[in-house]
Design a protein around this motif. Structure first.
Motif, PDB file in Angstrom:
ATOM      1  N   ARG A  12      34.099  32.071  37.911  1.00 49.82           N
ATOM      2  CA  ARG A  12      33.958  33.394  38.520  1.00 49.82           C
ATOM      3  C   ARG A  12      34.210  34.455  37.455  1.00 49.82           C
ATOM      4  NH1 ARG A  12      37.731  34.711  43.088  1.00 49.82           N
ATOM      5  NH2 ARG A  12      36.075  36.097  43.764  1.00 49.82           N
ATOM      6  N   VAL A  13      33.412  35.514  37.469  1.00 45.81           N
ATOM      7  CA  VAL A  13      33.644  36.664  36.593  1.00 45.81           C
ATOM      8  C   VAL A  13      33.679  37.890  37.492  1.00 45.81           C
ATOM      9  CG1 VAL A  13      32.847  37.987  34.620  1.00 45.81           C
ATOM     10  CG2 VAL A  13      32.416  35.525  34.708  1.00 45.81           C
ATOM     11  N   SER A  14      34.870  38.453  37.656  1.00 48.13           N
ATOM     12  CA  SER A  14      35.005  39.584  38.558  1.00 48.13           C
ATOM     13  C   SER A  14      36.244  40.394  38.194  1.00 48.13           C
ATOM     14  CB  SER A  14      35.092  39.111  40.017  1.00 48.13           C
ATOM     15  OG  SER A  14      36.261  38.350  40.237  1.00 48.13           O
ATOM     16  N   VAL A  15      36.382  41.526  38.825  1.00 49.60           N
ATOM     17  CA  VAL A  15      37.556  42.371  38.665  1.00 49.60           C
ATOM     18  C   VAL A  15      38.067  42.729  40.065  1.00 49.60           C
ATOM     19  CG1 VAL A  15      36.839  43.312  36.448  1.00 49.60           C
ATOM     20  CG2 VAL A  15      36.107  44.467  38.549  1.00 49.60           C
ATOM     21  N   PRO A  16      39.386  42.987  40.190  1.00 56.44           N
ATOM     22  CA  PRO A  16      40.393  43.054  39.137  1.00 56.44           C
ATOM     23  C   PRO A  16      41.083  41.709  38.926  1.00 56.44           C
ATOM     24  CG  PRO A  16      41.386  43.800  41.162  1.00 56.44           C
ATOM     25  CD  PRO A  16      39.934  43.479  41.496  1.00 56.44           C
ATOM     26  N   ALA A  17      41.886  41.627  37.860  1.00 55.10           N
ATOM     27  CA  ALA A  17      42.588  40.388  37.540  1.00 55.10           C
ATOM     28  C   ALA A  17      43.516  39.949  38.667  1.00 55.10           C
ATOM     29  CB  ALA A  17      43.379  40.561  36.248  1.00 55.10           C
ATOM     30  N   THR A  18      44.248  40.879  39.244  1.00 57.16           N
ATOM     31  CA  THR A  18      45.234  40.503  40.266  1.00 57.16           C
ATOM     32  C   THR A  18      44.589  39.795  41.442  1.00 57.16           C
ATOM     33  OG1 THR A  18      46.639  42.367  39.651  1.00 57.16           O
ATOM     34  CG2 THR A  18      47.053  41.362  41.782  1.00 57.16           C
ATOM     35  N   MET A  19      43.387  40.196  41.800  1.00 55.37           N
ATOM     36  CA  MET A  19      42.741  39.574  42.945  1.00 55.37           C
ATOM     37  C   MET A  19      42.302  38.150  42.663  1.00 55.37           C
ATOM     38  SD  MET A  19      43.140  41.891  45.198  1.00 55.37           S
ATOM     39  CE  MET A  19      42.097  41.429  46.568  1.00 55.37           C
ATOM     40  N   GLN A  20      42.163  37.781  41.394  1.00 55.41           N
ATOM     41  CA  GLN A  20      41.939  36.381  41.059  1.00 55.41           C
ATOM     42  C   GLN A  20      43.266  35.632  40.924  1.00 55.41           C
ATOM     43  OE1 GLN A  20      38.493  35.230  38.622  1.00 55.41           O
ATOM     44  NE2 GLN A  20      38.397  37.354  37.955  1.00 55.41           N
ATOM     45  N   LEU A  21      44.269  36.304  40.381  1.00 51.54           N
ATOM     46  CA  LEU A  21      45.550  35.641  40.161  1.00 51.54           C
ATOM     47  C   LEU A  21      46.267  35.299  41.459  1.00 51.54           C
ATOM     48  CD1 LEU A  21      46.634  37.641  37.025  1.00 51.54           C
ATOM     49  CD2 LEU A  21      46.366  35.145  37.150  1.00 51.54           C
ATOM     50  N   ILE A  22      46.083  36.093  42.511  1.00 54.68           N
ATOM     51  CA  ILE A  22      46.692  35.703  43.782  1.00 54.68           C
ATOM     52  C   ILE A  22      46.060  34.411  44.305  1.00 54.68           C
ATOM     53  CG2 ILE A  22      47.442  38.016  44.428  1.00 54.68           C
ATOM     54  CD1 ILE A  22      45.042  38.223  46.301  1.00 54.68           C
ATOM     55  N   HIS A  23      44.800  34.172  43.965  1.00 53.71           N
ATOM     56  CA  HIS A  23      44.158  32.916  44.365  1.00 53.71           C
ATOM     57  C   HIS A  23      44.686  31.747  43.541  1.00 53.71           C
ATOM     58  CE1 HIS A  23      41.602  34.985  47.097  1.00 53.71           C
ATOM     59  NE2 HIS A  23      40.874  35.589  46.174  1.00 53.71           N
ATOM     60  N   VAL A  24      44.980  31.980  42.272  1.00 53.80           N
ATOM     61  CA  VAL A  24      45.596  30.919  41.463  1.00 53.80           C
ATOM     62  C   VAL A  24      46.976  30.589  42.032  1.00 53.80           C
ATOM     63  CG1 VAL A  24      46.393  30.245  39.172  1.00 53.80           C
ATOM     64  CG2 VAL A  24      44.299  31.598  39.404  1.00 53.80           C
ATOM     65  N   ALA A  25      47.758  31.603  42.344  1.00 49.58           N
ATOM     66  CA  ALA A  25      49.093  31.371  42.893  1.00 49.58           C
ATOM     67  C   ALA A  25      49.033  30.629  44.227  1.00 49.58           C
ATOM     68  CB  ALA A  25      49.827  32.700  43.074  1.00 49.58           C
ATOM     69  N   GLY A  26      47.983  30.892  45.005  1.00 49.47           N
ATOM     70  CA  GLY A  26      47.852  30.255  46.309  1.00 49.47           C
ATOM     71  C   GLY A  26      47.129  28.928  46.285  1.00 49.47           C
ATOM     72  N   GLY A  27      46.736  28.442  45.095  1.00 50.04           N
ATOM     73  CA  GLY A  27      46.057  27.157  45.002  1.00 50.04           C
ATOM     74  C   GLY A  27      44.596  27.187  45.386  1.00 50.04           C
ATOM     75  N   ARG A  28      44.034  28.367  45.544  1.00 52.74           N
ATOM     76  CA  ARG A  28      42.617  28.482  45.908  1.00 52.74           C
ATOM     77  C   ARG A  28      41.726  28.535  44.683  1.00 52.74           C
ATOM     78  NH1 ARG A  28      45.574  31.928  49.289  1.00 52.74           N
ATOM     79  NH2 ARG A  28      45.113  33.734  47.982  1.00 52.74           N
ATOM     80  N   MET A  29      42.251  29.015  43.565  1.00 56.09           N
ATOM     81  CA  MET A  29      41.623  28.916  42.260  1.00 56.09           C
ATOM     82  C   MET A  29      42.566  28.128  41.363  1.00 56.09           C
ATOM     83  SD  MET A  29      39.962  32.685  41.449  1.00 56.09           S
ATOM     84  CE  MET A  29      39.709  32.264  39.720  1.00 56.09           C
ATOM     85  N   ASP A  30      42.031  27.659  40.246  1.00 56.86           N
ATOM     86  CA  ASP A  30      42.823  26.763  39.398  1.00 56.86           C
ATOM     87  C   ASP A  30      43.230  27.372  38.066  1.00 56.86           C
ATOM     88  OD1 ASP A  30      42.521  24.419  41.215  1.00 56.86           O
ATOM     89  OD2 ASP A  30      40.410  24.777  40.769  1.00 56.86           O
TER      90      ASP A  30
END
Length: 270
Positions: free
Chosen positions: A192-210
């Protein structure tokens, strides 16, 4: 991310910070429109600044009052190490560009950084009502539910992401982003290439992204997610594999099982 201050003091602060960030979220919600705002670059920038100003008016003083002696990091697009002590690193409209274009990926974030390490964070998504919180040493939560990163061990099965931190960062940074995406397309399942960073990092923290990486040190987009991912059991480093701090030049947050593989792909891209 250990600290020299009592854990209880940061935990007690959480209620005040959460209340302030949620109140700021109402202000940002009230500024939503069903259509994109601004046609020229100047008009878009004016809308972005208006969002920031409106939210900071209701957010800044409550945060400074909640932690006496803390200071305010004025430039949300700044990077590099902060002076010693406690600083509020805030993005009043994380994903501001999405907000002014009537897209849903935006939030209000507030992070207390102590000696260049985030120790408390609140990320509030007004459109869904979700609130992500973390205290160093106390875990990460989505509302009342503990967060845990992905258990994946195969980069080939991983959903990973990156994005630019701000416009106009320079040809070298943009080239590195492009090369990293190409490299990860060959090794990961989906990029995925998108902004902002925080909206991707919450998915990493929640196990939805790796995994999520960024070739930038813009701290306001990283400090909240760094603490959330770390407290959810993830690994957060720079692209040399060293522990990440607000002074680091680049960033990788990943599930422990794929961190080494992601680092192997990304670290040669200079």
């Amino acid at each position: 991310m250990s600290t020299g201050m009592p854990f209880d003091a940061d935990t007690t602060l959480m209620s005040d910070v959460t209340g302030a960030v949620k109140a700021a979220g109402l202000t940002l919600s009230d500024r939503c429109t069903p259509h994109a705002r601004g046609v020229s670059l100047a008009e878009v920038v004016d809308e972005i600044h208006a969002n920031d100003d409106a939210v900071l008016e209701v957010l800044r003083e409550p945060l400074l009052r909640a932690r006496r002696g803390s200071r305010w990091a004025e430039d949300e697009l700044a990077g590099g190490a902060l002076p010693p002590g406690e600083w509020w690193v805030v993005d009043p409209a994380e994903g501001n560009i999405n907000h002014v274009h009537a897209m849903p990926d935006w939030a209000v974030t507030a992070t207390l950084v102590r000696d260049n390490r985030p120790v408390l964070t609140v990320v509030h998504l007004p459109l869904t009502g979700d609130t992500y919180t973390a205290v160093a040493g106390g875990g990460a939560r989505l509302n009342d539910r503990p967060l845990k990163v992905s258990a994946k061990t195969d980069l080939g099965a991983a959903l990973v992401g990156t994005g630019q931190a701000k416009p106009g960062e320079g040809e070298r940074t943009f080239r590195r982003i492009g090369e990293s995406v190409t490299a990860m397309l060959a090794d990961a399942l989906v990029v995925r290439v998108s902004v902002p960073a925080t909206m991707q990092l919450i998915h990493v923290a929640g196990g939805r992204m790796d995994a999520f990486w960024q070739f930038s040190d813009v701290r306001s987009g990283l400090v909240a997610g760094a603490l959330l991912v770390s407290e959810a059991g993830g690994t957060v480093t720079d692209l040399a594999g060293e522990p990440w701090t607000a002074g680091s030049r680049d960033f990788l947050a990943a599930a422990p099982g794929i961190h080494a593989a992601a680092l192997k792909v990304l670290s040669p891209i200079a």
